[in-house]
Design a protein around this motif. Structure first.
Motif, mmCIF file in Angstrom:
data_model
loop_
_atom_site.group_PDB
_atom_site.id
_atom_site.type_symbol
_atom_site.label_atom_id
_atom_site.label_comp_id
_atom_site.label_asym_id
_atom_site.label_seq_id
_atom_site.Cartn_x
_atom_site.Cartn_y
_atom_site.Cartn_z
ATOM 1 N N LEU A 101 2.168 -5.164 2.537
ATOM 2 C CA LEU A 101 0.739 -5.684 3.604
ATOM 3 C C LEU A 101 1.351 -6.395 4.136
ATOM 4 O O LEU A 101 1.912 -7.997 4.009
ATOM 5 C CB LEU A 101 -0.348 -5.890 2.528
ATOM 6 C CG LEU A 101 -0.672 -4.871 1.417
ATOM 7 C CD1 LEU A 101 -2.117 -5.549 0.438
ATOM 8 C CD2 LEU A 101 -1.009 -3.562 2.536
ATOM 9 N N ARG A 102 0.595 -7.042 5.105
ATOM 10 C CA ARG A 102 0.419 -8.189 5.991
ATOM 11 C C ARG A 102 0.040 -9.723 5.254
ATOM 12 O O ARG A 102 -0.435 -9.502 4.456
ATOM 13 C CB ARG A 102 -0.461 -8.238 7.144
ATOM 14 C CG ARG A 102 0.104 -7.127 8.277
ATOM 15 C CD ARG A 102 -0.800 -7.635 9.828
ATOM 16 N NE ARG A 102 -0.556 -6.092 10.094
ATOM 17 C CZ ARG A 102 -1.198 -5.012 10.509
ATOM 18 N NH1 ARG A 102 -2.005 -4.716 9.607
ATOM 19 N NH2 ARG A 102 -0.981 -4.121 11.368
ATOM 20 N N GLU A 103 1.040 -10.980 5.681
ATOM 21 C CA GLU A 103 0.585 -12.320 4.523
ATOM 22 C C GLU A 103 -1.176 -11.856 4.077
ATOM 23 O O GLU A 103 -1.400 -12.556 3.535
ATOM 24 C CB GLU A 103 0.934 -12.986 5.703
ATOM 25 C CG GLU A 103 1.002 -14.381 4.847
ATOM 26 C CD GLU A 103 1.514 -14.405 3.563
ATOM 27 O OE1 GLU A 103 1.128 -14.964 2.535
ATOM 28 O OE2 GLU A 103 2.277 -13.115 2.637
ATOM 29 N N ARG A 104 -1.514 -12.063 5.764
ATOM 30 C CA ARG A 104 -3.284 -12.378 5.507
ATOM 31 C C ARG A 104 -3.771 -10.938 4.681
ATOM 32 O O ARG A 104 -4.753 -11.560 3.460
ATOM 33 C CB ARG A 104 -4.040 -12.149 6.713
ATOM 34 C CG ARG A 104 -5.769 -11.859 7.221
ATOM 35 C CD ARG A 104 -6.170 -11.714 8.021
ATOM 36 N NE ARG A 104 -5.974 -12.261 9.120
ATOM 37 C CZ ARG A 104 -6.213 -12.738 10.398
ATOM 38 N NH1 ARG A 104 -6.753 -11.775 10.880
ATOM 39 N NH2 ARG A 104 -5.356 -13.249 11.097
ATOM 40 N N GLU A 105 -3.155 -9.769 4.686
ATOM 41 C CA GLU A 105 -4.079 -8.801 3.163
ATOM 42 C C GLU A 105 -3.481 -9.058 2.046
ATOM 43 O O GLU A 105 -4.207 -9.728 1.227
ATOM 44 C CB GLU A 105 -3.658 -7.551 3.591
ATOM 45 C CG GLU A 105 -3.587 -6.345 5.054
ATOM 46 C CD GLU A 105 -3.328 -5.479 4.845
ATOM 47 O OE1 GLU A 105 -4.021 -4.226 5.610
ATOM 48 O OE2 GLU A 105 -1.778 -5.651 6.067
ATOM 49 N N VAL A 106 -1.519 -10.029 2.177
ATOM 50 C CA VAL A 106 -1.803 -10.301 0.526
ATOM 51 C C VAL A 106 -2.417 -11.097 -0.105
ATOM 52 O O VAL A 106 -2.653 -11.350 -1.626
ATOM 53 C CB VAL A 106 -0.238 -10.564 0.646
ATOM 54 C CG1 VAL A 106 0.619 -11.020 -0.450
ATOM 55 C CG2 VAL A 106 0.580 -10.171 1.369
ATOM 56 N N CYS A 107 -3.320 -12.767 0.887
ATOM 57 C CA CYS A 107 -3.804 -13.840 0.247
ATOM 58 C C CYS A 107 -4.370 -13.154 -0.173
ATOM 59 O O CYS A 107 -5.523 -13.433 -1.032
ATOM 60 C CB CYS A 107 -3.849 -14.231 1.324
ATOM 61 S SG CYS A 107 -2.570 -15.229 2.147
ATOM 62 N N ALA A 108 -5.746 -11.949 0.623
ATOM 63 C CA ALA A 108 -7.026 -11.593 0.331
ATOM 64 C C ALA A 108 -6.808 -10.982 -1.417
ATOM 65 O O ALA A 108 -8.342 -11.040 -1.691
ATOM 66 C CB ALA A 108 -7.363 -10.686 1.573
ATOM 67 N N THR A 109 -5.673 -10.565 -1.333
ATOM 68 C CA THR A 109 -5.530 -9.665 -2.901
ATOM 69 C C THR A 109 -5.974 -10.446 -3.865
ATOM 70 O O THR A 109 -5.781 -11.164 -4.999
ATOM 71 C CB THR A 109 -4.746 -8.462 -2.806
ATOM 72 O OG1 THR A 109 -3.847 -9.563 -2.002
ATOM 73 C CG2 THR A 109 -5.024 -7.449 -2.253
ATOM 74 N N ARG A 111 0.495 -0.892 0.044
ATOM 75 C CA ARG A 111 0.122 -0.041 -0.157
ATOM 76 C C ARG A 111 0.769 0.784 0.120
ATOM 77 O O ARG A 111 1.849 0.920 0.589
ATOM 78 C CB ARG A 111 -0.880 -0.181 1.014
ATOM 79 C CG ARG A 111 -0.366 0.014 2.712
ATOM 80 C CD ARG A 111 -1.395 0.274 3.601
ATOM 81 N NE ARG A 111 -0.263 0.781 4.907
ATOM 82 C CZ ARG A 111 0.391 -0.553 6.013
ATOM 83 N NH1 ARG A 111 0.252 -1.839 5.141
ATOM 84 N NH2 ARG A 111 0.794 0.289 6.684
#
Length: 253
Positions: free
Chosen positions: A80-88, A71
């Motif tokens: 981004l955090r890994e959770r945010e990366v996985c979401a995208t 971001r």
């Protein structure tokens, strides 16, 4: 219109080796981009950067106008955090050379798993979607077969169905036919042709020049981490301008 994929000055290093040396390209929604080039030219690395399986060292990658893996705040990029990366990453399907199916699950189970575990879909809904996707790739009769009971081409088609189960905006293919016996290549390319006809945006790293000529909207030739030449596939394949492109194509066509 916002490109589906946009690369701006993308660089990537592994130790002292610069694998990508400033990649700039754009893929519109619904387009098929085919990337060709010799081994070690950075093709697969670029593909892995598009969904942040590899982190870029410089430059920007955007999918549907959104930065991949980062971001921007105050003119600086923050990972981004890994959770945010996985979401995208849910919006980006990827099919590898090897099929990477879960060996203890049937074809149906492989396609159902991610929608249930990642998207939280009810089992009945995930099953109905998986049945439809296996039919789409011509494998409805193999739904209850395990990967060990399927040919390489059938396993790769299950892998495509599994990627489609997440409803991606973009599909990445990393030499999807290179691990297949020659007689099985056609069945996988037929599925990819149909995806292109249905309007799926695709980036395909491939050695299948016939597929690139027939299906591709753009063709990029990469060598030593740079884009040497690009253009409409028929033009590049029929009359390459750069000597390096000419030398490569003389060996593969």
């Amino acid at each position: 219109m916002t490109p589906m994929v946009e690369a701006q000055g993308v660089h990537k290093r592994f130790g002292r080796t610069e694998v990508l040396r400033g990649i700039d390209l754009s893929v519109a929604a619904g387009e098929v981009l085919c990337i060709v080039g010799p081994s070690g030219s950075g093709k697969s690395t670029f593909l892995r950067c598009v969904n942040h399986l590899e982190k870029v060292d410089a430059g920007r990658l955007l999918v549907d106008g959104v930065l991949v893996g980062y971001r921007e705040e105050g003119g600086r990029l923050h990972e981004l955090r890994e959770r945010e990366v996985c979401a995208t990453r849910r919006d980006i399907g990827m099919v590898f050379q090897r099929f990477n199916l879960f060996p203890h699950m049937t074809a149906l189970g492989n396609v159902m798993e991610a929608p249930m575990q990642v998207l939280g879909r009810p089992r009945a809904e995930a099953r109905a979607q998986a049945v439809a996707l296996l039919e789409r790739v011509g494998l409805s009769a193999k739904a209850d077969n395990y990967p060990s009971q399927l040919s390489g081409g059938q396993q790769q088609r299950v892998a495509i169905a599994r990627a489609l189960a997440m409803g991606p905006k973009l599909m990445l293919f990393d030499e999807p036919t290179s691990a297949l016996d020659p007689e099985l290549v056609g069945e996988v390319l037929d599925v990819m042709r149909q995806l292109a006809a249905d309007g799926m945006t695709m980036i395909v790293v491939t050695h299948e020049m016939g597929f690139a000529r027939e299906v591709g909207d753009q063709l990029v030739f990469m060598d030593e981490g740079t884009i040497v030449e690009s253009g409409p596939p028929r033009e590049v394949l029929a009359a390459p301008r750069h000597k390096r492109t000419q030398a490569f194509l003389s060996k593969v066509l």
